[in-house]
Write an enzyme that holds these catalytic residues in place. Structure first.
Site, PDB file in Angstrom:
ATOM      1  N   HIS A  10     -33.764 -51.656  -5.760  1.00 48.83           N
ATOM      2  CA  HIS A  10     -33.059 -52.538  -6.696  1.00 48.83           C
ATOM      3  C   HIS A  10     -33.883 -53.756  -7.130  1.00 48.83           C
ATOM      4  CE1 HIS A  10     -29.727 -49.963  -6.128  1.00 48.83           C
ATOM      5  NE2 HIS A  10     -29.111 -50.570  -5.139  1.00 48.83           N
ATOM      6  N   HIS A  40     -23.638 -52.378 -10.514  1.00 50.61           N
ATOM      7  CA  HIS A  40     -23.460 -51.969  -9.121  1.00 50.61           C
ATOM      8  C   HIS A  40     -22.064 -52.340  -8.598  1.00 50.61           C
ATOM      9  CE1 HIS A  40     -24.586 -51.051  -4.996  1.00 50.61           C
ATOM     10  NE2 HIS A  40     -25.765 -50.650  -5.409  1.00 50.61           N
ATOM     11  N   GLU A  62     -23.028 -45.449  -9.971  1.00 46.99           N
ATOM     12  CA  GLU A  62     -24.040 -46.160 -10.755  1.00 46.99           C
ATOM     13  C   GLU A  62     -24.689 -45.190 -11.732  1.00 46.99           C
ATOM     14  OE1 GLU A  62     -26.786 -47.841  -7.747  1.00 46.99           O
ATOM     15  OE2 GLU A  62     -25.154 -47.369  -6.406  1.00 46.99           O
TER      16      GLU A  62
HETATM   17  C1  BGC Z   1     -27.927 -47.473  -2.706  1.00 48.56           C
HETATM   18  C2  BGC Z   1     -27.554 -47.599  -1.256  1.00 48.56           C
HETATM   19  C3  BGC Z   1     -27.586 -49.049  -0.882  1.00 48.56           C
HETATM   20  C4  BGC Z   1     -26.628 -49.798  -1.782  1.00 48.56           C
HETATM   21  C5  BGC Z   1     -26.557 -51.266  -1.489  1.00 48.56           C
HETATM   22  C6  BGC Z   1     -26.967 -48.267  -3.508  1.00 48.56           C
HETATM   23  O1  BGC Z   1     -27.304 -48.208  -4.848  1.00 48.56           O
HETATM   24  O2  BGC Z   1     -27.948 -46.131  -3.127  1.00 48.56           O
HETATM   25  O3  BGC Z   1     -28.432 -46.867  -0.455  1.00 48.56           O
HETATM   26  O4  BGC Z   1     -27.225 -49.225   0.451  1.00 48.56           O
HETATM   27  O5  BGC Z   1     -27.020 -49.611  -3.102  1.00 48.56           O
HETATM   28  O6  BGC Z   1     -27.790 -51.792  -1.267  1.00 48.56           O
END
Ligand code: BGC
Length: 337
Positions: free
Chosen positions: A90, A164, A301
């Site tokens: 991210h 998210h 997402e």
């Molecule tokens: C990921 C997860 C992660 C979460 C929060 C999601 O987009 O796929 O693995 O734990 O985000 O960080």
């Protein structure tokens, strides 16, 4: 930091803050007409600053994982922060979710909207090119929330922007989401290794716990003995959406909660959907002491596939100078009454 409230003619309300271009709350009616917040979030900025797992945020410059935080573009190698085991997740340590965006409310004939902008400097979190990003939330009077992502760059860079939000359609974040019904419009998904990096395979969902082509409760197979579920600690995978060439806004998923009667249909221009079943919510106090228990929120997402910069067979995520990145996701709110 500012919070803006968008309300449509039926009273559906979305609150958005400039920190992270974050969707803070989303209030929709249940079948009896009672309004509740259907996403996880907090009332104070301090809670977000205390560290939350991307609640409602806009994630970027690259949503999801890049293996070992490394990629090569036009013959040059780049190293990103490795903030998730060996991988970059991210956008790194200070991704777009931790930046303050500027905001401009824009009334439209179909409902109120808010356009947020952020300029990410060349080299920020290791990414090349100055990237100018815009996210526009528009709450339409037909009970839909459209989220538009746009970006331009001064040099070639990978880009993958996504919202998210963690949904909990019961309207009470103390409830687990295991009884929610989920349909995903995908015949294939991208299996991962133990650090959640795809192998490159696009595997048929048929005869696996990943088959959501007809609505299934999230809990019905989540504890099956399955290597992929073990790697994810539940669902934490990317589905390859079945796209129709004639329909730029393809059906991605339908999430519904039989108890409240709420459902959300998600349509998108994106090729993939990361369904994450809240496996890392662990009941530890977050923010101002609020506790979010195991699997009390789930993310859907819409985005490009994980690790695309290192996966030649996946759709490209490279944005070049002079090109415009544009993706759209629409959430459509319904009740079953
Ligand atoms: C990921 C997860 C992660 C979460 C929060 C999601 O987009 O796929 O693995 O734990 O985000 O960080």
């Amino acid at each position: 930091m500012q919070i803006y409230t968008l309300t449509n003619i039926h009273g559906i309300e979305a609150r958005i803050m400039t920190y992270g271009a974050t969707l803070v709350s989303l209030r929709t009616p249940d079948r009896a007409g009672h309004f509740n917040n259907v996403i996880l979030g907090f009332d104070t900025l301090d809670s977000y600053l205390a560290g939350v797992p991307y609640f409602g945020a806009t994630v970027g410059r690259y949503a999801n994982r890049i293996a070992n935080g490394r990629f090569t573009l036009d013959g040059k190698s780049y190293q990103l922060p490795q903030n998730n085991g060996p991988n970059s997740l991210h956008g790194g340590n200070q991704g777009f979710d931790k930046r303050v965006w500027t905001a401009e409310p824009i009334p439209t004939p179909t409902g109120p909207s808010l356009r947020l902008s952020y300029v990410s400097a060349a080299g920020e979190e290791g990414y090349p090119g100055e990237l100018t990003a815009h996210v526009t939330y528009r709450l339409n009077d037909d009970d839909s929330l459209a989220i538009d992502f746009e970006a331009t760059s001064t040099a070639p860079t990978p880009v993958n922007l996504a919202n998210h939000a963690y949904f909990n359609l019961t309207g009470d974040s103390r409830n687990a989401i295991l009884d929610h019904l989920l349909k995903i419009n995908a015949d294939r998904f991208t299996p991962v290794n133990a650090t959640l990096i795809p192998s490159g395979e696009m595997r048929e969902v048929a005869h696996t716990p990943f088959d959501f082509r007809t609505p299934q409760t999230i809990g019905s197979r989540i504890n099956d003995r399955d290597e992929q579920l073990r790697f994810g600690g539940g669902y934490d995978h990317n589905w390859v959406l079945n796209r129709s060439a004639s329909q730029p806004l393809t059906l991605a998923a339908v999430l519904s909660d039989p108890k409240s009667g709420r459902s959300i249909e998600i349509r998108t221009t994106q090729p993939g959907l990361q369904f994450y079943s809240g496996n890392f919510l662990d009941g530890k106090p977050a923010g101002a002491g609020t506790v979010f228990e195991y699997r009390t929120g789930l993310c859907l997402e819409t985005q490009h596939f994980p690790d695309s910069p290192n996966q030649p067979t996946f759709p490209s995520t490279v944005l070049r100078a002079g090109q415009i990145y544009a993706e759209k996701t629409v959430l459509i709110f319904r009740t079953d009454k």
